[in-house]
Design a protein around this motif. Structure first.
Motif, PDB file in Angstrom:
ATOM      1  N   LEU A  83       0.864  -1.329  -0.058  1.00 53.79           N
ATOM      2  CA  LEU A  83      -0.022   0.001  -0.086  1.00 53.79           C
ATOM      3  C   LEU A  83       0.832   1.199   0.030  1.00 53.79           C
ATOM      4  O   LEU A  83       0.551   2.312  -0.482  1.00 53.79           O
ATOM      5  N   LEU A  84       1.966   1.359   0.720  1.00 53.91           N
ATOM      6  CA  LEU A  84       2.961   2.509   0.778  1.00 53.91           C
ATOM      7  C   LEU A  84       3.489   2.492  -0.721  1.00 53.91           C
ATOM      8  O   LEU A  84       3.497   3.661  -1.250  1.00 53.91           O
ATOM      9  N   ALA A  87       0.881   4.030  -3.026  1.00 56.05           N
ATOM     10  CA  ALA A  87       0.605   5.687  -2.852  1.00 56.05           C
ATOM     11  C   ALA A  87       1.704   6.282  -3.716  1.00 56.05           C
ATOM     12  O   ALA A  87       1.479   7.297  -4.374  1.00 56.05           O
ATOM     13  N   ARG A  98      -3.901  11.812  -1.714  1.00 54.07           N
ATOM     14  CA  ARG A  98      -4.541  11.073  -0.652  1.00 54.07           C
ATOM     15  C   ARG A  98      -5.544  10.234  -1.657  1.00 54.07           C
ATOM     16  O   ARG A  98      -6.299  11.000  -2.463  1.00 54.07           O
ATOM     17  N   ILE A 115      -4.490   5.876   1.913  1.00 51.31           N
ATOM     18  CA  ILE A 115      -3.043   6.048   1.783  1.00 51.31           C
ATOM     19  C   ILE A 115      -2.821   7.568   1.135  1.00 51.31           C
ATOM     20  O   ILE A 115      -3.792   8.135   0.667  1.00 51.31           O
ATOM     21  N   THR A 124       5.482   8.000   1.869  1.00 55.73           N
ATOM     22  CA  THR A 124       4.262   7.858   1.820  1.00 55.73           C
ATOM     23  C   THR A 124       3.698   7.259   2.894  1.00 55.73           C
ATOM     24  O   THR A 124       4.399   6.893   3.968  1.00 55.73           O
ATOM     25  N   TRP A 125       2.297   6.888   3.217  1.00 59.04           N
ATOM     26  CA  TRP A 125       1.742   6.590   4.571  1.00 59.04           C
ATOM     27  C   TRP A 125       0.337   5.803   4.007  1.00 59.04           C
ATOM     28  O   TRP A 125      -0.241   5.929   3.090  1.00 59.04           O
ATOM     29  N   VAL A 126       0.220   5.007   5.244  1.00 59.68           N
ATOM     30  CA  VAL A 126      -1.215   4.234   5.063  1.00 59.68           C
ATOM     31  C   VAL A 126      -1.644   4.080   6.254  1.00 59.68           C
ATOM     32  O   VAL A 126      -1.099   3.874   7.265  1.00 59.68           O
ATOM     33  N   THR A 312       4.239   4.753   8.041  1.00 57.61           N
ATOM     34  CA  THR A 312       4.995   5.805   7.171  1.00 57.61           C
ATOM     35  C   THR A 312       6.338   4.950   6.815  1.00 57.61           C
ATOM     36  O   THR A 312       7.290   4.441   7.495  1.00 57.61           O
TER      37      THR A 312
END
Length: 353
Positions: A83-84, A87, A98, A115, A124-126, A312
């Motif tokens: 998922l990171l 993104a 986002r 994400i 990037t973040w989830v 992150t």
């Protein structure tokens, strides 16, 4: 038909991302066929853990549907580092910062996660949400799910190692956390978390190989010998804590070998570690031990927000490419077991030069 892909790595977890808004595929049979071929190290692209497929969602709060396929053509549930990487791929190809993404489709209960990507620094973040009790199809319990969502697993007898125990929770995948001093004996932790500073970038010494073989032996045995308990397998997270930092290694059920890092595992370890009183509140840093043999500064962070745990990281684009998808490209490629084409022995080979 040509298939466009982008290859990303997130701390040694590697993915081929196929954006179906640009390359539409004809159903799950074709997705499975392409995964079997592409992840085959001899006849396909290889060197990769999974194929990620992204397609537009049908309305609601979700923008995209996230699906993850394995080397044997099967579909698994979710992946934090995947998922990171997603993104980063969306930021690069579609813009924005986002997105809402549906995951965990094979459960029959698709789950929305959010994400995002920072504009300037490549991070990037989830938002993984909260951990949950492990679904019944993934654990054979003798009673109802525990109130805190953690199954205490004891009596895991591993030949040549001894008896282990751990704490099972679900963060998109089933994770069994074994913390040093809490299910992971001190002597065993010393053998798993070795000082490889002298081998950084070239981890091919005897101690490294012994440590890799040990982690693989434990993960393989638990997943084979305790299939009645974990009918679809289980991730094992070996962890040791120092203040706000957790050093860890992960053996994954889907690829049947140790991976270099694990995003969803950091969420499970955060929750279990706090329940055990090992971790404080606030941001926690996770060191993926094996990845740091190659990338000494590798680190993920987990923070707690009102909506759950946010992971992150900093995934990196490796390459983009186009490959043909012909009827014979994958129809006759088979994998005799569920081992990743990115075999653990490849990771032990010293880099050229």
């Amino acid at each position: 038909m040509d298939i466009l892909f982008a290859k990303y790595t997130s701390f040694g977890n590697t993915f081929l991302i196929v954006d179906e808004t640009r390359t539409p595929l004809d159903g799950d049979e074709q997705r499975a066929d392409f995964a079997r071929w592409a992840l085959n190290g001899d006849f396909g692209i290889g060197g990769t853990d999974n194929v990620l497929y992204l397609s537009k969602a049908d309305g609601g709060d979700a923008d995209y549907v996230f699906r993850i396929f394995e080397v044997d053509g099967s579909e698994t549930l979710s992946c934090g580092n995947g998922l990171l990487s997603t993104a980063a791929a969306l930021r690069r190809t579609h813009g924005g910062t986002r997105w809402g993404v549906l995951t965990e489709l094979p459960t029959g209960r698709p789950r929305l996660v959010h994400i995002g990507a920072d504009e300037d620094n490549g991070r990037t973040w989830v938002d993984m949400g909260w951990t949950r009790p492990t679904p019944e199809e993934l654990i054979n319990r003798s009673g109802p799910p525990p109130s805190d969502g953690i199954d205490r697993i004891t009596g895991l007898d591993v030949p040549g190692v001894g008896e282990l125990s751990g704490y099972l929770s679900f963060s998109g995948e089933p994770h069994l956390a074994l913390f040093q001093g809490h299910g992971l004996p001190e002597e065993l932790a010393e053998r798993l978390f070795i000082d490889a500073r002298g081998a950084v970038g070239r981890p091919d010494g005897a101690a490294v190989k012994e440590s890799v073989a040990l982690a693989h032996h434990i993960g393989t045995h638990v997943n084979q010998a305790y299939r009645d308990l974990f009918p679809q397998g289980v991730h094992l997270n070996f962890a040791r804590v120092e203040g706000r930092r957790v050093e860890y290694r992960t053996w994954e059920r889907a690829i049947n070998c140790e991976t270099l890092a694990c995003g969803s595992g950091t969420v499970a370890m955060t929750y279990v570690g706090r329940r055990l009183g090992l971790l404080p509140e606030g941001e926690i840093t996770f060191w993926p031990h094996r990845c740091r043999w190659y990338q000494p500064d590798a680190a993920l962070t987990v923070t707690t927000t009102e909506s759950g745990y946010v992971v992150t990281g900093r995934p990196r684009l490796v390459c983009v490419g186009t490959v043909p998808m012909t009827p014979n490209a994958s129809a006759y490629q088979t994998i005799s077991n569920r081992r990743s084409a990115k075999d653990s022995s490849h990771a032990l080979a010293a880099p050229a030069g």
